[in-house]
Design a protein around this motif. Structure first.
Motif, PDB file in Angstrom:
ATOM      1  N   HIS A   1       0.851  -1.191   0.000  1.00 21.20           N
ATOM      2  CA  HIS A   1       0.000   0.000   0.000  1.00 21.20           C
ATOM      3  C   HIS A   1       0.883   1.236   0.000  1.00 21.20           C
ATOM      4  O   HIS A   1       1.771   1.389   0.864  1.00 21.20           O
TER       5      HIS A   1
ATOM      6  N   GLN B   1       2.166   4.699   0.875  1.00 19.67           N
ATOM      7  CA  GLN B   1       1.973   5.499   2.079  1.00 19.67           C
ATOM      8  C   GLN B   1       2.008   7.000   1.820  1.00 19.67           C
ATOM      9  O   GLN B   1       1.468   7.775   2.611  1.00 19.67           O
TER      10      GLN B   1
ATOM     11  N   VAL C   1      -6.102   0.246   3.183  1.00 17.63           N
ATOM     12  CA  VAL C   1      -4.698  -0.160   3.327  1.00 17.63           C
ATOM     13  C   VAL C   1      -4.418  -1.471   2.609  1.00 17.63           C
ATOM     14  O   VAL C   1      -3.250  -1.864   2.447  1.00 17.63           O
TER      15      VAL C   1
ATOM     16  N   GLU D   1      -5.758  -1.585  12.291  1.00 17.86           N
ATOM     17  CA  GLU D   1      -4.888  -1.543  11.125  1.00 17.86           C
ATOM     18  C   GLU D   1      -3.439  -1.456  11.608  1.00 17.86           C
ATOM     19  O   GLU D   1      -3.071  -0.511  12.292  1.00 17.86           O
TER      20      GLU D   1
ATOM     21  N   TYR E   1       0.137  -4.914   5.565  1.00 19.49           N
ATOM     22  CA  TYR E   1      -0.691  -4.885   6.764  1.00 19.49           C
ATOM     23  C   TYR E   1      -1.145  -6.280   7.171  1.00 19.49           C
ATOM     24  O   TYR E   1      -1.297  -7.187   6.346  1.00 19.49           O
TER      25      TYR E   1
END
Length: 732
Positions: free
Chosen positions: A262, A264, A278, A697, A718
């Motif tokens: 993902h 950022q 995410v 998360e 994640y």
């Protein structure tokens, strides 16, 4: 030093209090005290009661695994103090493990893990495919601290032992089905059949399917999905009294889509924004991922006489991986990395176990012949090139070892262990630039000559080490043991498969082994309704191997350096309390403090090493970890109902030695709840398992390629979101 003193004082107070309580309760046992049972482990290569082993060991048995709904081996992270057990960055089935801050998160061929993984005493040398799904399992043991004398190289952090269930002497069959969030469908069939009084066969097959937690918003494919098929067959034979033979074969195929991560921070261009979930990505490299691992083992045990037993463990394993990681997470080929890995290993271990009145132990020989190879492309669209990398590492390892326990008295015991290991390694590294931001010829791309050869060498090196261990333990009572120990572990040296001889000329010399010297004192045992294990430890980590990749002019520089040394200390306390006959609590607490004393880093500009120890931290090493779970068991509907709520805490931690507020993870807590009902005949089992009920998360990995050249590619991976799974199982 003040923290170390405080920790020692706290531990001393706990030792004194627990010892006094235990001695008092040993003298005047309570009425109606609940028997917690004796936990048996094989941490010292022989069956022993957990309280008698002068090692920090967490043992999670089959019943506990079922009560908490453990799906795969990564769940150990929640219930084990000072442990990190996670799926590797950009992977679905590659394992990274850290214990007490020591491990290795780079799964590239040739790099050694820092935590050893064993399945039924067979060493798993490579992390690909090592995220083992929990099925047909008797227990999982986590040995914390260096295990160099008994388990050898690459157990500087510790070892994880996955012990499968033995075959029943009666015909039996288990069928299990689960359905859960994200269209999760898990199916399992296992069983065994005696073909004669002394011969049994059995097996298990499991299918794990799940839609993705997110999506590839560019291609529409599932992201973070699961598509795994795994199986195991085995046979057990006793041709005569005192002789046991076990054959086992297992195979796992993982066709889950690749995990691209993902983004950022926002980059420039189409698809370079930050996805809303995410678990979403805009990656354009593709959605194909294939991982296969299989192995065959033969274990022969012969009781030579009343005192001596001979054991032979022969095993072969191989693995194949074809995967993709889109580091920039955009449709453009800014930083795309397709890769293939393959490996095979042959291991042979001979053990001679002995047990006399006041001396017990094991001595033996271990041999490994391993080959690991691979190739990957670094497609750098902004440079208009692809950097192709390929190579292999051949490893031959020999070891002689012994571990002896001497009973000076009925209560005073001395443990002595020693291992000599010799590794012979040959590594080949090729790295070159090719024109055009498409796959290189190394991965089936258009045939073309390299524009610049960056690295091209073949080298051989030998690494040897003596790893001793000594422990002194004393039984304060029949149920309480205290111990002090010293142990050394080492992780083998090698060659950097990404090494760039233009940017870092010393890469052709390889890197040296690292060592850990660990000092530990512990107290463990049982007091009526309370069983526990506790320890404080101090480690000296020398010639520490650190892997780093950073953007550089004309490409990416890779460092695998012996950066220097660090020291760290900590404490652990875990156990079980039977609060009522129907209510128990399991708990674990870990504390870890670390400091780099020296961290030498190569400066690409000055072409010299600099000590930057004041800028770095130990990765994957939260200061505090904790777990608390309650289990209530009662009679409901004529059957047994077990309700298990739990919380697991993990403090702040850094993904790399260099802290990064965008990628590092703040402290978080996971809340789970399991409800399991078993009918009076013990045939039917119904379960509902809720995981991460607060939908936390939390990051489990990341990559940092900041800067315009790679479009600020800071990406994170994640852990699973909130899920609920229902299970039904039938035994006959």
């Amino acid at each position: 030093m003040n923290r170390l003193v405080k920790t020692a004082l706290l531990a001393g107070t706990a030792w004194s209090a627990l010892s006094t309580m235990a001695i008092a309760q040993d003298a005047t046992p309570q009425e109606g005290a609940s028997d917690l049972g004796e936990v048996v482990v094989t941490a010292r290569r022989r069956d022993e009661a957990l309280k008698d082993v002068p090692i920090s060991v967490s043992a999670i048995g089959e019943e506990r695994l079922e009560q908490t709904g453990v799906a795969d081996i990564t769940a150990l992270q929640q219930q084990t103090p000072n442990a990190t057990v996670q799926v590797a960055r950009g992977s679905n089935s590659t394992l990274i493990s850290f214990i007490r801050g020591i491990g290795q998160q780079d799964p590239l061929w040739g790099f050694e893990p820092g935590v050893g993984l064993y399945v039924d005493d067979v060493y798993i040398a490579r992390p690909q495919g090592a995220v083992l799904d929990v099925y047909d399992v008797s227990r999982i043991e986590v040995l914390r601290g260096p295990q160099g004398s008994l388990y050898g190289r690459n157990t500087v952090g510790g070892a994880v032992k996955y012990v499968t269930s033995g075959l029943s002497r009666d015909p039996e069959m288990t069928l299990r089905g689960s359905y859960g969030s994200y269209n999760q469908i898990d199916l399992l069939a296992s069983g065994s059949m005696p073909l004669a009084d002394n011969f049994r066969v059995g097996g298990a097959i499991a299918s794990y399917q799940r839609d993705g937690y997110g999506a590839n918003l560019n291609t529409g494919a599932e992201h973070y999905n699961k598509d795994v098929l795994a199986g195991r067959v085995s046979a057990e034979w006793e041709p005569q009294d005192g002789v046991q033979v076990r054959l086992a074969y297992d195979r796992t195929e993982d066709n889950s889509n690749p995990r691209h991560g993902h983004r950022q921070v926002a980059g420039v261009g189409p698809g370079a924004g930050i996805p809303g979930s995410v678990y979403d990505t805009y990656a354009g490299l593709g959605d194909t991922n294939e991982v296969m691992n299989q192995g065959l083992s033969a274990t022969v045990q012969v009781d030579l006489n009343d005192a001596w037993t001979f054991k032979s463990i022969t095993a072969w394993r191989e693995g194949e991986t074809n995967t993709l990681i889109d580091f920039d997470n955009t449709p453009a080929p800014t930083l795309d990395v397709p890769a293939v890995y393959s490996d095979d290993q042959l291991t042979q271990e001979f053990q001679f176990l002995f047990n006399y009145d006041r001396i017990q132990g094991v001595m033996g020989f271990f041999y490994l012949d391993g080959h690991a190879e691979g190739a990957f492309d670094t497609i750098a669209g902004n440079l208009g090139i692809v950097i192709g990398t390929a190579g292999y590492v051949n490893t031959t390892s020999y070891a002689f070892f012994g571990d002896v326990n001497l009973d000076f008295t009925d209560r005073l015991h001395l443990g002595l262990g020693l291992r000599y290991t010799l590794d012979e390694k040959t590594g080949s590294v090729f790295r070159a630039n090719y024109a055009g931001a498409t796959r290189s010829p190394l991965l089936g791309g258009t045939a073309r000559a390299p524009t610049l050869v960056r690295t091209n060498y073949v080298a051989s090196k030998d690494f040897d080490q003596v790893t001793p261990k000594i422990s002194l333990s004393y039984d304060l009572t029949d149920d309480l043991t205290t111990y002090a120990s010293y142990s050394r572990g080492f992780k083998s040296g090698g060659f950097d498969m990404r090494g760039d001889a233009i940017l870092t000329p010393n890469t052709v010399n390889g890197y040296s082994p690292e060592t850990v010297d660990s000092y530990e004192i512990g107290l463990k045992g049982a007091m009526s309704r309370f069983s526990f294990s506790s320890a404080i430890f101090y480690n000296e980590y020398n010639d520490q191997q650190v892997t780093t990749q950073v953007p550089a002019v004309g490409g990416i520089a890779s460092f695998v350096d012996n950066v220097g040394s660090s020291t760290f200390y900590g404490a652990e306390f875990e156990g079980r309390l039977q609060i009522l006959d129907s209510l128990s609590a399991n708990f674990a607490v870990g504390y870890l403090h670390s400091d780099f004393e020296e961290f030498l880093r190569y400066n690409l500009t000055t072409m010299a090493y600099e000590d930057i120890s004041d800028q770095v931290v130990l990765q994957n090493a939260p200061e505090w970890t904790g777990y608390l779970g309650f289990t209530w068991i009662g009679n409901v509907g004529g059957g047994e109902l077990a309700v298990t709520p739990s919380v697991a805490y993990r403090g702040d931690y850094s993904q790399f030695e260099f802290p990064n507020p965008v990628l590092d993870q703040q402290a978080y807590t996971l809340v789970d709840l399991s409800v399991v009902w078993t009918d009076p005949t013990n045939r039917w089992t119904l379960g509902v398992y809720g995981k991460n009920l607060t939908d936390e998360e939390y990051k489990v990995g990341g990559y940092n390629f900041a800067g315009a050249l790679y479009n600020d590619s800071l990406i994170a991976y994640y852990g699973p979101p909130q899920t609920v799974t229902a299970m039904v199982q039938f035994k006959f």
